[in-house]
Design an enzyme around this catalytic site. Sequence first.
Site, PDB file in Angstrom:
ATOM      1  N   GLU A  12       0.776  -1.163  -0.027  1.00  0.00           N
ATOM      2  CA  GLU A  12      -0.034   0.042  -0.049  1.00  0.00           C
ATOM      3  C   GLU A  12       0.616   1.257  -0.026  1.00  0.00           C
ATOM      4  OE1 GLU A  12       0.623  -1.335   4.319  1.00  0.00           O
ATOM      5  OE2 GLU A  12       0.077  -2.537   2.399  1.00  0.00           O
ATOM      6  N   HIS A  70      -8.306  -3.333  -1.041  1.00  0.00           N
ATOM      7  CA  HIS A  70      -7.695  -3.476   0.385  1.00  0.00           C
ATOM      8  C   HIS A  70      -6.581  -2.486   0.223  1.00  0.00           C
ATOM      9  CE1 HIS A  70      -5.994  -5.866   3.678  1.00  0.00           C
ATOM     10  NE2 HIS A  70      -4.820  -5.450   3.261  1.00  0.00           N
ATOM     11  N   GLU A  71      -5.897  -2.829  -0.785  1.00  0.00           N
ATOM     12  CA  GLU A  71      -4.606  -1.700  -0.892  1.00  0.00           C
ATOM     13  C   GLU A  71      -5.131  -0.165  -0.795  1.00  0.00           C
ATOM     14  OE1 GLU A  71      -1.992  -3.075  -0.005  1.00  0.00           O
ATOM     15  OE2 GLU A  71      -2.653  -4.913  -0.794  1.00  0.00           O
ATOM     16  N   HIS A 101      -5.892   0.992   2.752  1.00  0.00           N
ATOM     17  CA  HIS A 101      -4.914   1.442   3.474  1.00  0.00           C
ATOM     18  C   HIS A 101      -4.606   2.824   3.417  1.00  0.00           C
ATOM     19  CE1 HIS A 101      -3.084  -2.003   5.481  1.00  0.00           C
ATOM     20  NE2 HIS A 101      -3.130  -2.751   4.134  1.00  0.00           N
ATOM     21  N   GLU A 130      -3.742  -3.748   9.577  1.00  0.00           N
ATOM     22  CA  GLU A 130      -4.452  -4.885   8.872  1.00  0.00           C
ATOM     23  C   GLU A 130      -5.751  -5.252   9.080  1.00  0.00           C
ATOM     24  OE1 GLU A 130      -3.147  -5.259   5.931  1.00  0.00           O
ATOM     25  OE2 GLU A 130      -1.161  -4.758   5.919  1.00  0.00           O
ATOM     26  N   ASP A 168       8.648 -10.341  10.292  1.00  0.00           N
ATOM     27  CA  ASP A 168       8.274 -11.149   9.045  1.00  0.00           C
ATOM     28  C   ASP A 168       7.855 -12.759   9.498  1.00  0.00           C
ATOM     29  OD1 ASP A 168       8.374  -9.049   7.249  1.00  0.00           O
ATOM     30  OD2 ASP A 168      10.376  -9.389   6.724  1.00  0.00           O
ATOM     31  N   TYR A 189      -4.927  -9.839  10.317  1.00  0.00           N
ATOM     32  CA  TYR A 189      -5.925  -9.305   9.390  1.00  0.00           C
ATOM     33  C   TYR A 189      -7.330  -9.788   9.751  1.00  0.00           C
ATOM     34  CZ  TYR A 189      -2.062  -8.661   5.893  1.00  0.00           C
ATOM     35  OH  TYR A 189      -0.791  -8.162   5.380  1.00  0.00           O
TER      36      TYR A 189
END
Length: 626
Positions: free
Chosen positions: A293, A317-318, A321, A340, A396, A404
Amino acid sequence: MSSFLSRAALAASSIAVLILSPMNPVLAAEVVDTHSYANSAEVRTTHLVIDLDVDFAKRRLKGVTELQFEKLKPDADRIVLDTRALDVRSAEASADGKAWAATQFVLGANDAVLGQSLTVSLPAGATRVRIVYSTKPEATGLQWLKPAQTAGKKQPFLFSQSEAIHARSWLPLQDSPAVRATYEASVKTPKGLRAVMSAEMSDQPDAAGRWTFKMPQPIPSYLIALAVGDIAFQSMGPRTGVYAEPATLKAAAYEFAETETTLAVCEKLFGPYRWGRYDLMVLPPSFPFGGMENPRLTFVTPTVITGDRLLVSLIAHELAHSWSGNLVTNATWEDFWLNEGFTEYLTYRLTEAQFGKARGDMERIIGVASLKTDFALAKSDEDRKLVRAFPAKDPDEVFSSIPYERGALFLVWLESKFGRETFDRFLRSWFDDHAFQSATTPQFIAYLNDKLLKAQPGKVSAAQIDAWISQPALPADAVYATSDALTKVDAGRDAWLAGTTTLDAIGAEKWSVQEWEHFFEGFPKTATAAQLKALDTRFKLTGSPNAIIASDWYKLAIDSGQAAALMPQIEAYLGHVGRMKLISPIYRALAATEAGKAQAKAIYKKVGSGYHPIAQQTVERILKGS
């Protein structure tokens, strides 16, 4: 309201950041970011000036990054930055940006995850420093592609991926989502190649071959993005357009043609769009995510270009953001759900508003299925919580659908308690009151308490909030969507497997991608070779141009022990697609048996060099069983 969370591990850390300042307003007096060396409680970056040369032959960026800052501690005599595998040549300091003088710098010990601290001495009166450096070929935030790895096959390509803590591998900076700064940049590319960034962009290079950029809104470091290659542009509306390689541009512009409409729906629901333009940059297939995003310029995978516009919920979704994540940002990676979970909730609302409630509910059910999968894969109860009591060493490594989908379920539950109209007003005020700020979970809870819980006492208790935030199990009163369409998919699948109907009768030729996902999700691992052959013959699943359907199909074949004949196609798929959501399930399915793991390792040895470093790390963890 911080009593809802266990912050013992955070409080023990010496890395304290986030003091209220005009450029980086944050409500908390202090927040601890365990993933940054930055001394942001003393000296805080406010503006970056980035000047880079792109060298494809040596796979490096070479240049200078200037950091302008404010001293929150007047007697601070150093600024501490984050770096990872940077070749730092020199450092200078200045009080006015005109008279520069060399200053001392020290690189700290290297940490495999965090990289190295870069401590730069600040002479009296200094308000800015600049670092002369170059990246190394192994920079985790950059991927250098050969022409053969691109759509056009003629020019090389470079793109960045800075989230979560990879910006430090190509820029020396205070790499924490708590620190927001504006930036300007100049990027020199080889002749014939274009540079694009997450900023206002020039349409042409200057006489020296440099592309120039300006980001006037303060953003966290992980949203700084760069791509360089044979890149063309096509407008899709007054504020929207798409960048892509020429070979991909026409299909991309068709696929994403409704972006301007989606943007208007976003504004109606969540308030004004505050970033100027919203463009897309379609990257080569090795991009490890569905989308990233980056403000003004979302990076997006080509795997959603299917010609039927059925996967554009990724764009929703992006785009969402732009409110949750970019406008209001998680202050630490432990607060990732604030980015998220909010964005997934907004995405479902956007899908419902644009395509109807039935489509939105299907998306929600697919999301919950993903959540259940990741709950089962989680190595501990800590990984099932919205906010971990003890931070993961590498953000990560614990990446999953849990922040999410569990976050979205939490917001759906709140909506059910207070009503959609009231909850929408609350959401919009959250974005308005925290615009261009970074926030923590305790701040959100305090805001929730002040704006909703106090106004309607007795509807929601502190214990219920705690159950959503810091307990591993999903609350029993979570609100789940239902879908007549997916119920019919279940009935059709089960009837065919039982032999009471035919494949022609289940109507799959008219299914959406979401219906196909649900079909595969509920498929037993006991499927026979005959059943899989019948499916493939009827619907031509092997080699499907839809990357999501192909991934699900190959995973089903592997899970059922029927993949031997498909291994050439599976290898070809894994060699072409780099999106982690699509390749990880296949590698994980292969790795479930010793024979399959040997096959997976052999395939990865052949194709893994084409993956982004982040995807390489993910696959290697799967193959190691960690």
